[in-house]
Structures are given as structure tokens and as C-alpha cells.
Design an enzyme around this catalytic site. Structure first.
Site, PDB file in Angstrom:
ATOM      1  N   MET A 110      -4.993  -4.819   8.403  1.00  0.00           N
ATOM      2  CA  MET A 110      -4.012  -5.762   7.852  1.00  0.00           C
ATOM      3  C   MET A 110      -2.611  -5.195   7.999  1.00  0.00           C
ATOM      4  O   MET A 110      -2.377  -4.009   7.778  1.00  0.00           O
ATOM      5  CB  MET A 110      -4.307  -6.033   6.384  1.00  0.00           C
ATOM      6  CG  MET A 110      -5.545  -6.864   6.214  1.00  0.00           C
ATOM      7  SD  MET A 110      -5.707  -7.446   4.522  1.00  0.00           S
ATOM      8  CE  MET A 110      -7.274  -8.293   4.662  1.00  0.00           C
TER       9      MET A 110
ATOM     10  N   HIS B 273      -1.719  -4.012   0.721  1.00  0.00           N
ATOM     11  CA  HIS B 273      -0.800  -3.620  -0.358  1.00  0.00           C
ATOM     12  C   HIS B 273      -1.489  -3.747  -1.725  1.00  0.00           C
ATOM     13  O   HIS B 273      -1.330  -2.880  -2.594  1.00  0.00           O
ATOM     14  CB  HIS B 273       0.435  -4.526  -0.377  1.00  0.00           C
ATOM     15  CG  HIS B 273       1.240  -4.530   0.875  1.00  0.00           C
ATOM     16  ND1 HIS B 273       1.231  -5.586   1.755  1.00  0.00           N
ATOM     17  CD2 HIS B 273       2.081  -3.615   1.408  1.00  0.00           C
ATOM     18  CE1 HIS B 273       2.046  -5.324   2.765  1.00  0.00           C
ATOM     19  NE2 HIS B 273       2.568  -4.140   2.592  1.00  0.00           N
TER      20      HIS B 273
ATOM     21  N   GLN C  16       3.077   8.521   8.202  1.00  0.00           N
ATOM     22  CA  GLN C  16       3.992   8.333   7.062  1.00  0.00           C
ATOM     23  C   GLN C  16       3.433   9.038   5.826  1.00  0.00           C
ATOM     24  O   GLN C  16       4.166   9.722   5.099  1.00  0.00           O
ATOM     25  CB  GLN C  16       4.166   6.844   6.784  1.00  0.00           C
ATOM     26  CG  GLN C  16       4.928   6.533   5.513  1.00  0.00           C
ATOM     27  CD  GLN C  16       5.198   5.048   5.371  1.00  0.00           C
ATOM     28  OE1 GLN C  16       6.123   4.527   5.969  1.00  0.00           O
ATOM     29  NE2 GLN C  16       4.391   4.362   4.590  1.00  0.00           N
TER      30      GLN C  16
ATOM     31  N   ASP D 123      -0.658   3.816   7.563  1.00  0.00           N
ATOM     32  CA  ASP D 123       0.476   4.539   8.143  1.00  0.00           C
ATOM     33  C   ASP D 123       0.214   6.028   7.953  1.00  0.00           C
ATOM     34  O   ASP D 123       0.799   6.686   7.087  1.00  0.00           O
ATOM     35  CB  ASP D 123       1.776   4.095   7.464  1.00  0.00           C
ATOM     36  CG  ASP D 123       2.024   2.611   7.673  1.00  0.00           C
ATOM     37  OD1 ASP D 123       2.508   2.244   8.740  1.00  0.00           O
ATOM     38  OD2 ASP D 123       1.678   1.811   6.777  1.00  0.00           O
TER      39      ASP D 123
HETATM   40  P1  AMP Z   1       4.755  -1.713   4.227  1.00  0.00           P
HETATM   41  O1  AMP Z   1       5.097  -2.877   3.360  1.00  0.00           O
HETATM   42  O2  AMP Z   1       4.239  -2.103   5.562  1.00  0.00           O
HETATM   43  O3  AMP Z   1       5.826  -0.666   4.264  1.00  0.00           O
HETATM   44  O4  AMP Z   1       3.517  -1.023   3.522  1.00  0.00           O
HETATM   45  C1  AMP Z   1       3.599  -0.566   2.192  1.00  0.00           C
HETATM   46  C2  AMP Z   1       2.418   0.326   1.901  1.00  0.00           C
HETATM   47  O5  AMP Z   1       1.209  -0.404   2.093  1.00  0.00           O
HETATM   48  C3  AMP Z   1       2.354   1.528   2.864  1.00  0.00           C
HETATM   49  O6  AMP Z   1       1.975   2.684   2.118  1.00  0.00           O
HETATM   50  C4  AMP Z   1       1.286   1.135   3.833  1.00  0.00           C
HETATM   51  O7  AMP Z   1       0.610   2.230   4.411  1.00  0.00           O
HETATM   52  C5  AMP Z   1       0.355   0.329   2.940  1.00  0.00           C
HETATM   53  N1  AMP Z   1      -0.455  -0.567   3.759  1.00  0.00           N
HETATM   54  C6  AMP Z   1      -0.012  -1.492   4.649  1.00  0.00           C
HETATM   55  N2  AMP Z   1      -1.056  -2.087   5.254  1.00  0.00           N
HETATM   56  C7  AMP Z   1      -2.175  -1.523   4.750  1.00  0.00           C
HETATM   57  C8  AMP Z   1      -3.560  -1.699   5.006  1.00  0.00           C
HETATM   58  N3  AMP Z   1      -4.021  -2.584   5.890  1.00  0.00           N
HETATM   59  N4  AMP Z   1      -4.433  -0.945   4.303  1.00  0.00           N
HETATM   60  C9  AMP Z   1      -3.979  -0.032   3.391  1.00  0.00           C
HETATM   61  N5  AMP Z   1      -2.697   0.180   3.114  1.00  0.00           N
HETATM   62  C10 AMP Z   1      -1.794  -0.548   3.790  1.00  0.00           C
END
Ligand code: AMP
Length: 278
Positions: free
Chosen positions: A182, A35, A151, A148
Site C-alpha cells: 500500500m 498508516h 527511512q 520505507d
Molecule cells: P508516508 O505518509 O508515505 O510518509 O508514510 C507515513 C508512514 O507510514 C511511514 O512510516 C511509512 O513507512 C508508513 N507506511 C506507508 N505505507 C505503508 C505500508 N504499506 N505498510 C506499512 N507502513 C506503511
């Protein structure tokens, strides 16, 4: 750093100076370096940065997954303050979905394969909440992770189709030193499952190695990944895919670009990972 809960507060801060550009990073909290990489990119590209933290109930197809979703709002705010974020938006559930709410944004084909097939209703929940976040916040740019992959593709499609006036920026996957992507869900893995979860990255890199040797057949790439995941006793494969990165249609025969992706259960924790080959 300001913390807003209501839509009215967000709009007041966002439009205090209309000349300023704003980057928005939508999240469900439990923030990690993945994030924060999005936040840093938003910080570099814009005058001001907003981060939303909202565990969106309508994108969870399994109640147990929603209930078990980890939360740590205070720590998240500390991390965001240290990154120089201007506004954190933590909407209440009944502000996003007030009584009588009945409007949803749903995409056709692109949201019905892969994660969409495995998790019915998931993307309808994602695109509905992201459309509302965009409408309220009206960012100049919005940041999503390649983690994602579907997404990101679905949201780019929605932004084109509905002419949202913003740029979508997709940022690379951030991994642990051993290769595990992660994810907020990683904390729910037992120690033996955490070790076993490396099988996702192993499977992706094995298929990438074949690709680099010129073995670019979709069936073969899927078979390679499947065999490696199935060799791990704690892993239960949900799906493997070698698809076109834009349409997400499965590759049949040889290809010149591919999105490799998979979903794997460890106990009741479901992990996803992917890699783009070209
Ligand atoms: P989430 O809180 O899981 O909905 O993720 C919020 C945003 O962070 C989304 O756009 C995810 O794709 C991105 N994100 C989550 N994990 C990672 C990661 N390991 N590397 C890059 N972006 C991430």
C-alpha cells in the site's frame, strides 16, 4: 479528537498531563491501511496517540512529485477519529520552515545509498522534518513502517546518534490482497500500470524462494529480481538491492540475512518495496 496547526497548540495538548505516554505517527496524509496499522499499534502501546500530517517539501527531489502528491485532509481526519486518535497535527509550511530557516539534520553513509543515491537530498529532508516533529511533540514512542525500510534505518540511526529520548517502533508492510504494498502513490497508477506494479512483489518473492532454497548469493538475488522487473514492459527499473539490513551495504557473496529492496517507475510514478530475509 483535537486538531492542532501551531507548535504552541501541540505542546499544550501534549503536556496537559505529563504522566501520560504519547505515541506519534508521522505521515504525509492520504491515509490508507498501512498508516492505520501504525496508528493501531500506537493506540495499543500508549495512553494517547498523535498523528502528524505534513507533505514535507524539502524531502522531494522532484518538484513534479511534490505537486502531484495526493491530499485529502478531511477524509484523513475522519479515518483518524474512527481510530480513536487524540491529536492530529497539520503544521503550516511556514511554521515548519519559517523565513530564515537554515538548520538541517543530515546523516552520512546510511543516507547516501539506495533511496539516498537515487533521490539526492531526500533523507536530509526526512531527518530534518522528523527531528523537528520529535522536538515539538516529544513523543514517548514514534511509529514508522517497514515499507520505507531505509527511512526506518536512518531514523533509528539519528535517534541513537542525537540521543532523542524516545523509542522507535517499526511496523510490518501492509499489502493489498494481490501483494502490492500500500502506498499513497498507488492512486496515481493507470489501470494497466496498477496491474504491472505487481512485478515488484513477484520479483521479491522469487528472490525469497531462491533464498529459501539456500541460494544466498547477493549477485544472484539481484539478478533474479532485475530479470523479473525487466520482463515487465511498463516497468522502468531504478535500482535493485540485496543489502545488509543494518548497514545497508550491498551483499557480495553469500549472506545469512538480507534486505531485498527496489525502486521501479511506472510512467512518472515511482514505487518502492522490500522484504527482509533471515
Ligand atoms: P508516508 O505518509 O508515505 O510518509 O508514510 C507515513 C508512514 O507510514 C511511514 O512510516 C511509512 O513507512 C508508513 N507506511 C506507508 N505505507 C505503508 C505500508 N504499506 N505498510 C506499512 N507502513 C506503511
Amino acid at each position: 479528537m483535537q486538531i492542532a496547526t501551531t507548535i504552541e497548540d501541540v505542546r499544550r495538548v501534549r503536556w496537559a498531563d505529563p504522566a501520560q505516554t504519547w505515541g506519534l505517527v508521522p505521515t504525509m496524509g492520504m491515509l490508507h491501511e498501512g498508516h492505520l496499522s501504525l496508528v493501531r499499534r500506537a493506540r495499543a502501546d500508549n495512553d494517547c496517540v498523535g498523528v502528524s500530517i505534513f507533505v514535507n517539501p524539502i524531502q522531494f527531489d522532484r518538484r513534479a512529485d511534490l505537486d502531484a502528491y495526493p491530499r485529502q485532509l478531511r477524509r484523513d481526519c475522519e479515518l483518524l477519529q474512527a481510530e480513536g486518535v487524540d491529536l492530529v497535527w497539520t503544521p503550516a509550511e511556514d511554521e515548519m520552515y519559517p523565513p530564515g530557516f537554515q538548520t538541517y539534520v543530515a546523516l552520512d553513509a546510511i543516507s547516501q545509498v539506495l533511496e539516498g543515491a537515487a533521490r539526492p537530498g531526500h533523507f536530509r529532508g526526512v531527518t530534518t522534518v522528523v527531528a523537528k516533529l520529535f522536538n515539538v511533540f516529544q513523543p514517548t514512542r514514534a511509529y514508522f513502517g517497514q515499507k520505507d525500510a531505509q527511512q526506518a534505518a536512518v531514523i533509528q540511526q539519528m535517534v541513537r546518534d542525537l540521543a532523542f529520548n524516545l523509542d522507535v517502533v517499526v511496523c510490518p508492510i501492509v499489502r493489498e490482497p494481490d501483494g502490492l504494498a500500500m502506498s499513497s502513490r498507488n492512486v496515481r497508477l493507470a489501470p494497466d500500470e496498477r496491474a504491472a506494479a505487481l512485478v515488484l512483489y513477484r520479483a521479491l518473492t522469487a528472490a525469497r524462494d531462491e533464498w529459501e532454497q539456500g541460494k544466498r548469493d547477493g549477485d544472484r538475488l539481484r539478478a533474479t529480481m532485475r530479470a523479473i522487473v525487466e520482463s515487465e514492459p511498463l516497468a522502468r527499473l531504478d535500482y535493485v538491492s540485496a543489502a545488509d539490513p543494518v548497514t545497508l551495504a550491498e551483499i557480495t557473496g553469500p549472506a545469512d540475512r538480507a534486505l531485498l529492496s527496489m525502486a521501479v517507475f511506472f510512467g512518472d510514478v515511482r514505487l518502492i518495496d522490500n522484504m527482509i530475509l533471515q
